[in-house]
Design an enzyme around this catalytic site. Structure first.
Site, PDB file in Angstrom:
ATOM      1  N   TYR A 158      81.101 -19.122 108.164  1.00  0.00           N
ATOM      2  CA  TYR A 158      81.628 -20.476 108.340  1.00  0.00           C
ATOM      3  C   TYR A 158      82.610 -20.523 109.512  1.00  0.00           C
ATOM      4  O   TYR A 158      82.513 -21.379 110.397  1.00  0.00           O
ATOM      5  CB  TYR A 158      82.291 -20.956 107.050  1.00  0.00           C
ATOM      6  N   LYS A 194      89.027 -34.150 100.227  1.00  0.00           N
ATOM      7  CA  LYS A 194      88.327 -34.427  98.962  1.00  0.00           C
ATOM      8  C   LYS A 194      86.915 -34.945  99.202  1.00  0.00           C
ATOM      9  O   LYS A 194      86.710 -36.148  99.419  1.00  0.00           O
ATOM     10  CB  LYS A 194      89.092 -35.493  98.166  1.00  0.00           C
ATOM     11  N   THR A 195      85.950 -34.042  99.236  1.00  0.00           N
ATOM     12  CA  THR A 195      84.534 -34.411  99.337  1.00  0.00           C
ATOM     13  C   THR A 195      83.733 -33.418  98.493  1.00  0.00           C
ATOM     14  O   THR A 195      84.286 -32.395  98.050  1.00  0.00           O
ATOM     15  CB  THR A 195      84.011 -34.335 100.795  1.00  0.00           C
ATOM     16  N   PRO A 196      82.441 -33.662  98.325  1.00  0.00           N
ATOM     17  CA  PRO A 196      81.636 -32.728  97.510  1.00  0.00           C
ATOM     18  C   PRO A 196      81.600 -31.297  98.052  1.00  0.00           C
ATOM     19  O   PRO A 196      81.239 -30.374  97.315  1.00  0.00           O
ATOM     20  CB  PRO A 196      80.233 -33.365  97.562  1.00  0.00           C
ATOM     21  N   GLN A 260     102.322 -23.387 110.855  1.00  0.00           N
ATOM     22  CA  GLN A 260     103.163 -22.333 110.261  1.00  0.00           C
ATOM     23  C   GLN A 260     103.009 -21.022 111.031  1.00  0.00           C
ATOM     24  O   GLN A 260     101.940 -20.706 111.507  1.00  0.00           O
ATOM     25  CB  GLN A 260     102.768 -22.119 108.797  1.00  0.00           C
TER      26      GLN A 260
HETATM   27  N1  NAD Z   1      85.680 -31.626 103.233  1.00  0.00           N
HETATM   28  C1  NAD Z   1      86.335 -30.598 103.757  1.00  0.00           C
HETATM   29  O1  NAD Z   1      87.221 -30.011 103.125  1.00  0.00           O
HETATM   30  C2  NAD Z   1      86.014 -30.150 105.169  1.00  0.00           C
HETATM   31  C3  NAD Z   1      86.959 -29.361 105.842  1.00  0.00           C
HETATM   32  C4  NAD Z   1      86.677 -28.913 107.126  1.00  0.00           C
HETATM   33  C5  NAD Z   1      85.496 -29.281 107.741  1.00  0.00           C
HETATM   34  N2  NAD Z   1      84.588 -30.038 107.075  1.00  0.00           N
HETATM   35  C6  NAD Z   1      83.341 -30.375 107.756  1.00  0.00           C
HETATM   36  O2  NAD Z   1      83.124 -31.764 107.684  1.00  0.00           O
HETATM   37  C7  NAD Z   1      81.718 -32.042 107.739  1.00  0.00           C
HETATM   38  C8  NAD Z   1      81.346 -32.981 106.598  1.00  0.00           C
HETATM   39  O3  NAD Z   1      81.608 -32.314 105.387  1.00  0.00           O
HETATM   40  P1  NAD Z   1      81.864 -33.064 104.003  1.00  0.00           P
HETATM   41  O4  NAD Z   1      83.120 -32.550 103.454  1.00  0.00           O
HETATM   42  O5  NAD Z   1      81.672 -34.524 104.147  1.00  0.00           O
HETATM   43  O6  NAD Z   1      80.681 -32.399 103.146  1.00  0.00           O
HETATM   44  P2  NAD Z   1      79.590 -33.063 102.188  1.00  0.00           P
HETATM   45  O7  NAD Z   1      78.926 -31.908 101.536  1.00  0.00           O
HETATM   46  O8  NAD Z   1      80.202 -34.126 101.359  1.00  0.00           O
HETATM   47  O9  NAD Z   1      78.613 -33.785 103.211  1.00  0.00           O
HETATM   48  C9  NAD Z   1      77.779 -33.073 104.077  1.00  0.00           C
HETATM   49  C10 NAD Z   1      76.542 -33.909 104.329  1.00  0.00           C
HETATM   50  O10 NAD Z   1      75.697 -33.154 105.219  1.00  0.00           O
HETATM   51  C11 NAD Z   1      74.365 -33.297 104.761  1.00  0.00           C
HETATM   52  N3  NAD Z   1      73.542 -32.187 105.230  1.00  0.00           N
HETATM   53  C12 NAD Z   1      73.536 -30.904 104.792  1.00  0.00           C
HETATM   54  N4  NAD Z   1      72.605 -30.195 105.463  1.00  0.00           N
HETATM   55  C13 NAD Z   1      72.024 -31.036 106.348  1.00  0.00           C
HETATM   56  C14 NAD Z   1      70.993 -30.898 107.313  1.00  0.00           C
HETATM   57  N5  NAD Z   1      70.354 -29.727 107.500  1.00  0.00           N
HETATM   58  N6  NAD Z   1      70.649 -31.979 108.038  1.00  0.00           N
HETATM   59  C15 NAD Z   1      71.288 -33.171 107.859  1.00  0.00           C
HETATM   60  N7  NAD Z   1      72.245 -33.372 106.948  1.00  0.00           N
HETATM   61  C16 NAD Z   1      72.610 -32.301 106.195  1.00  0.00           C
HETATM   62  C17 NAD Z   1      74.472 -33.353 103.238  1.00  0.00           C
HETATM   63  O11 NAD Z   1      73.312 -33.952 102.653  1.00  0.00           O
HETATM   64  C18 NAD Z   1      75.733 -34.181 103.060  1.00  0.00           C
HETATM   65  O12 NAD Z   1      75.462 -35.573 102.966  1.00  0.00           O
HETATM   66  C19 NAD Z   1      81.024 -30.671 107.689  1.00  0.00           C
HETATM   67  O13 NAD Z   1      80.668 -30.271 108.992  1.00  0.00           O
HETATM   68  C20 NAD Z   1      82.106 -29.763 107.133  1.00  0.00           C
HETATM   69  O14 NAD Z   1      81.923 -28.408 107.516  1.00  0.00           O
HETATM   70  C21 NAD Z   1      84.823 -30.493 105.798  1.00  0.00           C
END
Ligand code: NAD
Length: 260
Positions: A158, A194-196, A260
């Site tokens: 990651y 806060k997301t899935p 930090q």
């Molecule tokens: N939520 C966090 O804590 C967090 C922190 C840092 C970075 N991010 C980044 O933010 C972005 C969004 O994450 P999120 O938290 O909304 O996650 P999420 O799991 O809620 O949403 C991710 C979405 O990507 C879609 N997806 C997965 N594989 C795919 C593919 N091959 N093609 C097209 N769509 C695909 C899923 O169906 C889902 O709707 C990601 O890149 C994640 O790495 C999230």
């Protein structure tokens, strides 16, 4: 329609879920048309329907696997045609993986995260760029992570993919600037939001969401994890012409964590 991104047209990947969904609402309510893409077609169709019920004719939904080069070519062309132009690309789709330590980590884990998190950003930029140039001033926003700037044990794949997104963003910003395309390119680096994507941490807390969020917030100076809108507001700024002198930069949405 008035708004901070009025007259613009955005393609957001991974828009069925957490952050993508928040960005879609934010950009649409600020006047942009939005093309929502995801492997989860039902999810983006439902979201586009809800947005169109509030702002008629502003949202479109497409089935799209960001690892598929053929689908990128097709989806970008359809979105630009349906919206009339394409001036914002948000490479948001991404996945986490299991905590995987060096001697038990697998090539399959790396390959999956590499294809969904990093290679997808290259494909998106490659196929969107001709449209973005036509619609300039334009903006590419790549969703990286705080894990692309700092890491932790078990986060190899990651962190490596998100660091790749960070540096690829800078390369592209410089290429576009050198060519005078007026296409800016920046990366956004959230901490826990806060997301899935946080579901595995909730499972580790035996399904107790509040407990999981409290544990995740312990290293964060502002003492909480983020809300999707904390990220969407940053995306709105970068999508708008308010950020017209900003390119090749990284934006930390991390409650002070990396200070930090
Ligand atoms: N939520 C966090 O804590 C967090 C922190 C840092 C970075 N991010 C980044 O933010 C972005 C969004 O994450 P999120 O938290 O909304 O996650 P999420 O799991 O809620 O949403 C991710 C979405 O990507 C879609 N997806 C997965 N594989 C795919 C593919 N091959 N093609 C097209 N769509 C695909 C899923 O169906 C889902 O709707 C990601 O890149 C994640 O790495 C999230």
């Amino acid at each position: 329609m008035m708004g901070r991104v009025a007259g613009k047209a955005a393609l957001i990947t991974g828009a069925a879920g957490g952050l993508g969904q928040a960005m879609a609402w934010m950009l649409a309510r600020e006047g942009a048309k939005v093309a929502l893409t995801d492997v989860n077609l039902d999810g983006v169709t439902e979201l586009a329907g809800a947005i169109n019920a509030e702002i008629a004719g502003s949202a479109f939904a497409y089935a799209h696997d960001v690892t598929r080069e053929d689908q990128w070519a097709e989806v970008v062309a359809r979105a630009a045609a349906d919206m009339g132009s394409l001036s914002i690309l948000v490479n948001n789709a991404g996945v986490g993986g299991p905590l995987a330590f060096v001697e038990t980590d697998t090539v399959e884990n790396w390959q999956r995260q590499f294809e969904i998190n990093l290679r997808s950003a290259m494909l998106g930029c490659k196929y969107a760029m001709p449209h973005l140039r036509d619609a300039a001033p334009a903006s590419i926003i790549n969703i990286s992570s705080i894990a692309g700037l700092a890491s932790a044990p078990g986060m190899g794949a990651y962190s490596a993919t998100k660091a790749g997104v960070w540096m690829y963003t800078k390369t592209l910003a410089l290429e576009a600037a050198k060519a005078d395309w007026n296409v800016r390119c920046n990366s956004v680096h959230p901490v826990f939001i806060k997301t899935p994507i946080l579901d595995p941490f909730v499972a580790m807390a035996a399904g107790d969401e509040a407990k999981a969020h409290e544990r995740l917030s312990r290293g964060i100076p502002l003492k909480r994890i983020g809300e999707p809108d904390d990220v969407a507001y940053c995306v709105l700024y970068l999508a708008s012409d308010e950020s017209k002198f900003v390119t090749g930069s990284e934006f930390r949405i991390d409650g002070g964590m990396t200070a930090q």
